[in-house]
Design an enzyme around this catalytic site. Sequence first.
Site, PDB file in Angstrom:
ATOM      1  CG  ASN A  13      -1.732   1.243   1.377  1.00  0.00           C
ATOM      2  OD1 ASN A  13      -1.771   2.066   0.468  1.00  0.00           O
ATOM      3  ND2 ASN A  13      -2.395   1.399   2.518  1.00  0.00           N
ATOM      4  CD1 TRP A  14       3.291   0.980  -2.888  1.00  0.00           C
ATOM      5  CD2 TRP A  14       3.336   2.129  -4.810  1.00  0.00           C
ATOM      6  NE1 TRP A  14       3.927   0.203  -3.825  1.00  0.00           N
ATOM      7  CE2 TRP A  14       3.970   0.876  -5.023  1.00  0.00           C
ATOM      8  CE3 TRP A  14       3.254   3.017  -5.889  1.00  0.00           C
ATOM      9  CZ2 TRP A  14       4.507   0.503  -6.255  1.00  0.00           C
ATOM     10  CZ3 TRP A  14       3.785   2.641  -7.123  1.00  0.00           C
ATOM     11  CH2 TRP A  14       4.408   1.409  -7.294  1.00  0.00           C
ATOM     12  CE  LYS A  15      -0.179   3.135   4.830  1.00  0.00           C
ATOM     13  NZ  LYS A  15      -0.110   3.229   6.287  1.00  0.00           N
ATOM     14  CG  HIS A 103      -5.905   1.781   5.221  1.00  0.00           C
ATOM     15  ND1 HIS A 103      -5.448   2.689   6.149  1.00  0.00           N
ATOM     16  CD2 HIS A 103      -4.897   0.911   5.006  1.00  0.00           C
ATOM     17  CE1 HIS A 103      -4.210   2.377   6.479  1.00  0.00           C
ATOM     18  NE2 HIS A 103      -3.842   1.306   5.804  1.00  0.00           N
ATOM     19  CD  GLU A 105      -3.008   5.332   6.837  1.00  0.00           C
ATOM     20  OE1 GLU A 105      -2.969   5.397   5.588  1.00  0.00           O
ATOM     21  OE2 GLU A 105      -2.105   4.784   7.512  1.00  0.00           O
ATOM     22  CD  GLU A 175      -3.297  -2.483   7.208  1.00  0.00           C
ATOM     23  OE1 GLU A 175      -2.166  -2.668   6.764  1.00  0.00           O
ATOM     24  OE2 GLU A 175      -3.964  -1.468   6.945  1.00  0.00           O
ATOM     25  N   GLY A 181       2.816   2.306  10.751  1.00  0.00           N
ATOM     26  CA  GLY A 181       3.774   3.400  10.635  1.00  0.00           C
ATOM     27  C   GLY A 181       4.561   3.687  11.895  1.00  0.00           C
ATOM     28  CB  SER A 220       5.501  -1.879  11.865  1.00  0.00           C
ATOM     29  OG  SER A 220       5.138  -0.536  12.139  1.00  0.00           O
ATOM     30  N   GLY A 241       3.024  -1.183   4.217  1.00  0.00           N
ATOM     31  CA  GLY A 241       3.028   0.240   3.912  1.00  0.00           C
ATOM     32  C   GLY A 241       4.434   0.708   3.594  1.00  0.00           C
ATOM     33  N   GLY A 242       5.095   1.306   4.589  1.00  0.00           N
ATOM     34  CA  GLY A 242       6.409   1.928   4.394  1.00  0.00           C
ATOM     35  C   GLY A 242       7.420   1.062   3.653  1.00  0.00           C
TER      36      GLY A 242
END
Length: 263
Positions: A13-15, A103, A105, A175, A181, A220, A241-242
Amino acid sequence: MAKSTRRPLVAGNWKMNLDHVEAIRLIQDMALRLRNLDHRAVDIAVHPPATDLRSVEGIIGADQLPIALGAQHCSAYSSGAYTGEISVAMLARLSVTLVLVGHSERRLHYAMTDTDVAATTAAVLKGLLTPVICVGESAAEREAGETETVLVRQVSAALEGVAKGAEQSIVVAYEPVWAIGTGIAATTEDAQLACGRIRDEIRERRGDVADSIRILYGGSANPENAGELVSQADVDGLLVGGASLQGESFAAIVSAVCACYGT
Ligand code: 13P
């Protein structure tokens, strides 16, 4: 169905990162690194920002890359006066096959409710795409001992958007919000406990089809913890993610998952 018969999925997930030029660079770098890996037993997906989808689709198509294209969100409506929104049909035209739904977010910053999650899930399924339904408790909910209550509520609400018989077409991602993150992933025990509880809830509501549904862990995830996380009985892959923003770390995660599945 045994874990070994559920194909693992590693999704990035590149957000809201990378413009379309940067996205082209990343997908090309990933392709080079993945080429050296025997990842036949693992499904791989990327979820770039909407503005990057056309470019990434082009590279995946031209090079016939074994990478599925995903979106990060979509509208529950099929068309009309919904400024800023994107429909499932628009995504399907770009060869998108997966859509993240709910998600944390989106729930947190855009007030997406359980009801919205169900409606969006239904829209994605109607368009013959795969919803990746995201659930997970916040730090406060965890501290209050409400993890299980939250998961049961979110999963049961999302299932309202899944017609009987369509269960096999969904993916669920656990999640925990406090792990996203932060660099602090859930322990393998906690990840297993939560993913197992999610599967039990699906089984209670829909029966043994629960055993064929893939449940991912996200929060993470990195090359160091990936193998141990997916070795858990009910963890069928990762939503990253990251660490999906660098070809090197994403390929290392795929490699760790491959090793766990014996390829
Ligand atoms: P991080 O891997 O950066 O914690 O993000 C997880 C996530 O939210 C994926 O959807």
